[in-house]
Motif scaffolding. Structure first.
Motif, PDB file in Angstrom:
ATOM      1  N   ILE A   1       8.008   0.095  -7.671  1.00  0.00           N
ATOM      2  CA  ILE A   1       7.423   0.516  -8.956  1.00  0.00           C
ATOM      3  C   ILE A   1       6.239   1.441  -8.716  1.00  0.00           C
ATOM      4  O   ILE A   1       6.109   2.478  -9.374  1.00  0.00           O
ATOM      5  CB  ILE A   1       7.012  -0.706  -9.799  1.00  0.00           C
ATOM      6  N   ALA A   2       5.377   1.101  -7.776  1.00  0.00           N
ATOM      7  CA  ALA A   2       4.213   1.942  -7.473  1.00  0.00           C
ATOM      8  C   ALA A   2       4.655   3.322  -6.990  1.00  0.00           C
ATOM      9  O   ALA A   2       4.089   4.343  -7.407  1.00  0.00           O
ATOM     10  CB  ALA A   2       3.333   1.265  -6.426  1.00  0.00           C
ATOM     11  N   TYR A   3       5.661   3.368  -6.135  1.00  0.00           N
ATOM     12  CA  TYR A   3       6.173   4.650  -5.635  1.00  0.00           C
ATOM     13  C   TYR A   3       6.724   5.485  -6.789  1.00  0.00           C
ATOM     14  O   TYR A   3       6.446   6.679  -6.900  1.00  0.00           O
ATOM     15  CB  TYR A   3       7.257   4.410  -4.577  1.00  0.00           C
ATOM     16  N   TYR A   4       7.495   4.848  -7.658  1.00  0.00           N
ATOM     17  CA  TYR A   4       8.079   5.555  -8.797  1.00  0.00           C
ATOM     18  C   TYR A   4       6.995   6.074  -9.743  1.00  0.00           C
ATOM     19  O   TYR A   4       7.078   7.193 -10.238  1.00  0.00           O
ATOM     20  CB  TYR A   4       9.056   4.652  -9.551  1.00  0.00           C
ATOM     21  N   ARG A   5       5.984   5.264 -10.009  1.00  0.00           N
ATOM     22  CA  ARG A   5       4.895   5.693 -10.900  1.00  0.00           C
ATOM     23  C   ARG A   5       4.154   6.900 -10.314  1.00  0.00           C
ATOM     24  O   ARG A   5       3.712   7.777 -11.034  1.00  0.00           O
ATOM     25  CB  ARG A   5       3.901   4.557 -11.132  1.00  0.00           C
ATOM     26  N   LYS A   6       4.036   6.915  -9.003  1.00  0.00           N
ATOM     27  CA  LYS A   6       3.308   7.999  -8.340  1.00  0.00           C
ATOM     28  C   LYS A   6       4.123   9.282  -8.256  1.00  0.00           C
ATOM     29  O   LYS A   6       3.598  10.371  -8.467  1.00  0.00           O
ATOM     30  CB  LYS A   6       2.904   7.535  -6.938  1.00  0.00           C
ATOM     31  N   THR A   7       5.429   9.155  -7.960  1.00  0.00           N
ATOM     32  CA  THR A   7       6.243  10.338  -7.682  1.00  0.00           C
ATOM     33  C   THR A   7       7.269  10.669  -8.762  1.00  0.00           C
ATOM     34  O   THR A   7       7.790  11.787  -8.775  1.00  0.00           O
ATOM     35  CB  THR A   7       7.016  10.157  -6.359  1.00  0.00           C
ATOM     36  N   GLY A   8       7.617   9.697  -9.590  1.00  0.00           N
ATOM     37  CA  GLY A   8       8.659   9.906 -10.580  1.00  0.00           C
ATOM     38  C   GLY A   8      10.059   9.818  -9.989  1.00  0.00           C
ATOM     39  O   GLY A   8      11.041  10.173 -10.634  1.00  0.00           O
ATOM     40  N   ARG A   9      10.148   9.361  -8.756  1.00  0.00           N
ATOM     41  CA  ARG A   9      11.431   9.243  -8.060  1.00  0.00           C
ATOM     42  C   ARG A   9      11.519   7.886  -7.376  1.00  0.00           C
ATOM     43  O   ARG A   9      10.505   7.278  -7.069  1.00  0.00           O
ATOM     44  CB  ARG A   9      11.565  10.319  -7.000  1.00  0.00           C
ATOM     45  N   LEU A  10      12.754   7.467  -7.114  1.00  0.00           N
ATOM     46  CA  LEU A  10      12.947   6.238  -6.340  1.00  0.00           C
ATOM     47  C   LEU A  10      12.609   6.520  -4.879  1.00  0.00           C
ATOM     48  O   LEU A  10      12.757   7.655  -4.406  1.00  0.00           O
ATOM     49  CB  LEU A  10      14.398   5.771  -6.443  1.00  0.00           C
ATOM     50  N   PRO A  11      12.200   5.493  -4.153  1.00  0.00           N
ATOM     51  CA  PRO A  11      11.959   5.685  -2.728  1.00  0.00           C
ATOM     52  C   PRO A  11      13.245   6.155  -2.013  1.00  0.00           C
ATOM     53  O   PRO A  11      14.351   5.818  -2.456  1.00  0.00           O
ATOM     54  CB  PRO A  11      11.583   4.282  -2.227  1.00  0.00           C
ATOM     55  N   PRO A  12      13.123   6.910  -0.940  1.00  0.00           N
ATOM     56  CA  PRO A  12      14.306   7.465  -0.259  1.00  0.00           C
ATOM     57  C   PRO A  12      15.335   6.400   0.109  1.00  0.00           C
ATOM     58  O   PRO A  12      16.546   6.644   0.013  1.00  0.00           O
ATOM     59  CB  PRO A  12      13.722   8.124   0.990  1.00  0.00           C
TER      60      PRO A  12
END
Length: 79
Positions: free
Chosen positions: A64-75
């Motif tokens: 969730i934190a990664y998505y909030r920061k980048t707008g994408r799912l983690p690789p």
């Protein structure tokens, strides 16, 4: 209010309604029993729920934190 904790609640329960209901019910009972009559993240952190949800909590929170920061799912989650 619980709506301010939506990301936390989703991560903590991995989106399962049964886990969410268990967490909120236990938190409400403890808030009443202790006299605080308030459910906040500090209280929720002290409430144990099912093992599967507890095990997945850190990974879900990181996603969730990664998505909030980048707008994408983690690789590692992209198909």
């Amino acid at each position: 209010m619980l709506y301010n904790l939506s990301d936390y609640l989703f991560a903590r329960t991995t989106g399962y309604i049964g886990s969410l209901m268990d967490l909120v019910s236990r938190a409400a009972a403890r808030a009443i029993r202790t006299g605080s009559e308030r459910i906040d993240q500090a209280l929720l952190d002290r409430i144990p729920i099912d093992a599967a949800a507890e095990a997945a909590f850190k990974d879900t929170r990181a996603t969730i934190a990664y998505y909030r920061k980048t707008g994408r799912l983690p690789p590692e989650l992209r198909a």
